[in-house]
Design a protein around this motif. Sequence first.
Motif, short mmCIF file in Angstrom:
data_model
loop_
_atom_site.label_atom_id
_atom_site.label_comp_id
_atom_site.label_asym_id
_atom_site.label_seq_id
_atom_site.Cartn_x
_atom_site.Cartn_y
_atom_site.Cartn_z
N UNK A 173 33.96 59.40 33.76
CA UNK A 173 34.68 60.34 32.90
C UNK A 173 34.73 59.87 31.45
N UNK A 174 34.61 58.55 31.24
CA UNK A 174 34.60 57.99 29.88
C UNK A 174 35.74 58.56 29.04
N UNK A 175 36.92 58.56 29.64
CA UNK A 175 38.11 59.14 29.02
C UNK A 175 38.94 58.02 28.40
N UNK A 176 39.06 58.00 27.08
CA UNK A 176 39.82 56.95 26.40
C UNK A 176 41.28 56.93 26.84
N UNK A 177 41.80 58.10 27.21
CA UNK A 177 43.20 58.15 27.63
C UNK A 177 43.41 57.39 28.93
N UNK A 178 42.42 57.42 29.82
CA UNK A 178 42.53 56.67 31.08
C UNK A 178 42.65 55.18 30.78
N UNK A 179 41.77 54.68 29.90
CA UNK A 179 41.83 53.26 29.54
C UNK A 179 43.17 52.93 28.91
N UNK A 180 43.66 53.81 28.03
CA UNK A 180 44.95 53.55 27.37
C UNK A 180 46.09 53.48 28.38
N UNK A 181 46.08 54.40 29.36
CA UNK A 181 47.16 54.40 30.36
C UNK A 181 47.07 53.17 31.26
N UNK A 182 45.87 52.75 31.62
CA UNK A 182 45.71 51.57 32.46
C UNK A 182 46.10 50.31 31.70
#
Length: 411
Positions: free
Chosen positions: A268-277
């Motif tokens: 998904x390459x979703x920056x929000x996912x990385x930020x939440x993790x």
Amino acid sequence: MRRRILPRFSRVMPAGLWLLFIAPAGAELLYCKNGRTLDGLVESETESAFRVRLMHGVIELPKDEVVRREPLEPPWERLKAARARFPQTAQGRYEFAQWCRENGFAGEMRAALRACIELDPEFEPARRELGHVRDRHRWVERPRPSPPKLSPQDQARRDEEEAVRREITRWVTRIRGIRSNKLDRTGRDESSELFQAGRRQILQITDVLAIPAIASVLSGGGEPTRRLMVEVLAKFPQDEATLNLVAIALLDPSPDVRRRAGEALRPRKDERVVAELRAALGSEEEAILRNAAVALGMIGAVEAVPDLLPLLEVSGFADVVITRPNLITGLWQCFCGPSVVLVGGVPLFYYPPAIAALSPGTVVGTYWTTEIQRMALYRTEVQEALIMITGQNFGFDIAAWERWWRQQPRR
């Protein structure tokens, strides 16, 4: 000030029944070295620890952490004593109702007020507190105001919301039937023809409004069913699917299910996912911290390396304060935006009603829990995440990792 958190279902229990969940008979108040107090039932003990049943579960509490123990009178005993102390008259029942109000027994208070007017139908103070009003020569319940008439725009919006709810309910019913008739009937045998038939039906689903039903129904199943849940959620690019995959990667009890959720998040390459993790790395709940590290490793989040390095090593006994409500709120705020769906060929706005994978009765995660545990000296999950992200392996040598990181081009 010490606070108690009541179970969410206490609001719908019969009066007095929820008290059984606050402090069991023979309960004690345990004073700990760190200043906390725990009220619960000491079920058993060993030479080194107490097994204590609290409102939210059972913990192993080291004896050397307990400074003092005191008996705790169960609340229903206090209620029983107070009930006997006030006379069985209208005035006595009213005074008992005031005692219940002051001590937090709301259900018993209303029962006592109703007892007042059974003994004396003209007892005005009780009538007033129950919301009754005088209508000429008799008491009646205060009429409830009629709901305001909706504007055409508001009525249209309400109709749209109701149409979306009906569609989600239909999906819940359908997926629940597939789970109970095919997925659950095979135990843990994913290779059986019955399970595979159910799997094919689930994987054929493409309706966006099925996402909450998929997550809420399948997250309550066994590990094979939850693996299927991740597989079908991975097919949906919508934020609601991403939201549930992040929650599963952090909170599902199965390492394999969590790993699959992390793998589904990577493309998904979703920056929000990385930020939440990365934010979850700051959780005071050890399991969430470790699961977040694993997920970041699966995604290959290079930007998380500085966050992971100081987490490689930890030592000592920790009294863990659970912050899941903050985590859940953060996930919800990040992914709960509106989307447009088609219902009967008509485009409608849709907002995810909840994190469906965390619905009551599921096994992915719960909102409230408590842990008192001895922390591991080294977090292998963090080390493995760093190896997956960087291709390097400096073991648990934080200084070596930091030297290597400083030598890399500025990111």
